[in-house]
Every structure is written in C-alpha cells, then in structure tokens.
Design a protein around this motif. Structure first.
Motif, PDB file in Angstrom:
ATOM      1  N   LYS A 187      27.110  58.292  50.961  1.00 43.90           N
ATOM      2  CA  LYS A 187      27.281  58.418  50.161  1.00 43.90           C
ATOM      3  C   LYS A 187      28.432  58.289  48.717  1.00 43.90           C
ATOM      4  CE  LYS A 187      27.809  63.296  50.271  1.00 43.90           C
ATOM      5  NZ  LYS A 187      28.315  65.150  50.675  1.00 43.90           N
ATOM      6  N   LYS A 188      29.230  56.408  50.440  1.00 44.23           N
ATOM      7  CA  LYS A 188      30.474  56.272  49.035  1.00 44.23           C
ATOM      8  C   LYS A 188      29.413  55.370  48.693  1.00 44.23           C
ATOM      9  CE  LYS A 188      34.888  54.905  50.084  1.00 44.23           C
ATOM     10  NZ  LYS A 188      35.401  53.662  51.033  1.00 44.23           N
ATOM     11  N   GLN A 189      28.744  54.564  49.332  1.00 43.86           N
ATOM     12  CA  GLN A 189      28.147  53.746  48.523  1.00 43.86           C
ATOM     13  C   GLN A 189      27.149  53.707  47.799  1.00 43.86           C
ATOM     14  OE1 GLN A 189      25.797  52.639  52.213  1.00 43.86           O
ATOM     15  NE2 GLN A 189      26.875  50.299  52.158  1.00 43.86           N
ATOM     16  N   ILE A 218      27.850  56.925  45.294  1.00 43.70           N
ATOM     17  CA  ILE A 218      28.565  56.771  44.170  1.00 43.70           C
ATOM     18  C   ILE A 218      28.508  55.941  43.707  1.00 43.70           C
ATOM     19  CG2 ILE A 218      30.658  57.444  43.916  1.00 43.70           C
ATOM     20  CD1 ILE A 218      30.442  59.899  45.663  1.00 43.70           C
ATOM     21  N   ILE A 219      29.131  54.249  44.155  1.00 40.60           N
ATOM     22  CA  ILE A 219      29.979  53.281  44.107  1.00 40.60           C
ATOM     23  C   ILE A 219      28.006  52.842  42.566  1.00 40.60           C
ATOM     24  CG2 ILE A 219      30.120  50.657  44.227  1.00 40.60           C
ATOM     25  CD1 ILE A 219      32.017  51.743  46.487  1.00 40.60           C
TER      26      ILE A 219
END
Length: 112
Positions: free
Chosen positions: A2-4, A6-7
């Motif tokens: 999920k973090k990737q 968003i980035i």
C-alpha cells in the motif's frame, strides 16, 4: 504494498504538476514575430495571386494595407521571403512598407 502505491501515485501527481507548469506560457517573455527568409512555391503563388488584383504603379495606402493584411490572413510569415516574393512580382516592397507599416508589437505599444 500500500505504501508503494501511495508513493507511486504521489510521484505521478508531482510529475503531472511539473509538466503542466512547464507548459504554461511564461508571462515575462515578450512576443516575437517570426520571420522567414524563403517562401514555399505555394506561398509565392499566393502572394502573386494577392498582388494580381493591384497595379504596382498606382498603389494607395489602402491598397498597400490590403495587400499586407491579405498576406497575413494567408498565414504567410513576414521577412525576407515576403520581400523577395513582392519584389519578384514587380512591386516595390519598400513603397508598400512605407504606405502600410507593419503593426507595432505589443511591447512597442506600451513604450508610446
């Protein structure tokens, strides 16, 4: 994961913002009139067709203005190419220019 995502989305947004900023017209730039040294055969024929409606010996200021307006309306850029085409058709380019001087550029209008 999920973090990737968003980035990646954030990088995409920043890239798109940067591209749109770069595509905007710069307000500090002064408009310039493009000029060409040579015309295409089609452009020369267009200039000749425009001039065929006028007598080179009896040009008035209105005639000269109409000629230059018609050349601009035909999307033919000014410069040496237009001068050569007009002269080649038997007209005095300098006389036309004196009778119908080119319009002032926006930055020149502000100086007056």
């Amino acid at each position: 994961m999920k973090k990737q995502i968003i980035i990646i989305a954030l990088i995409g947004f920043i890239s798109m913002s940067f591209i749109s900023l770069m595509a905007q017209e710069q307000p500090d730039k002064k408009p310039t009139q493009e000029q060409v040294d040579t015309l295409t055969v089609k452009q020369i024929k267009t200039v000749n067709k425009i001039l065929s409606a006028y007598n080179s010996e009896l040009l008035s200021a209105d005639d000269a203005k109409a000629i230059m307006d018609a050349i601009r309306d035909a999307k033919i850029l000014g410069g040496k190419g237009v001068e050569d085409a007009i002269t080649g058709a038997g007209f005095d380019y300098e006389k036309i220019k004196k009778l119908a001087p080119p319009p002032a550029r926006p930055d020149e209008k502000q100086k007056k």
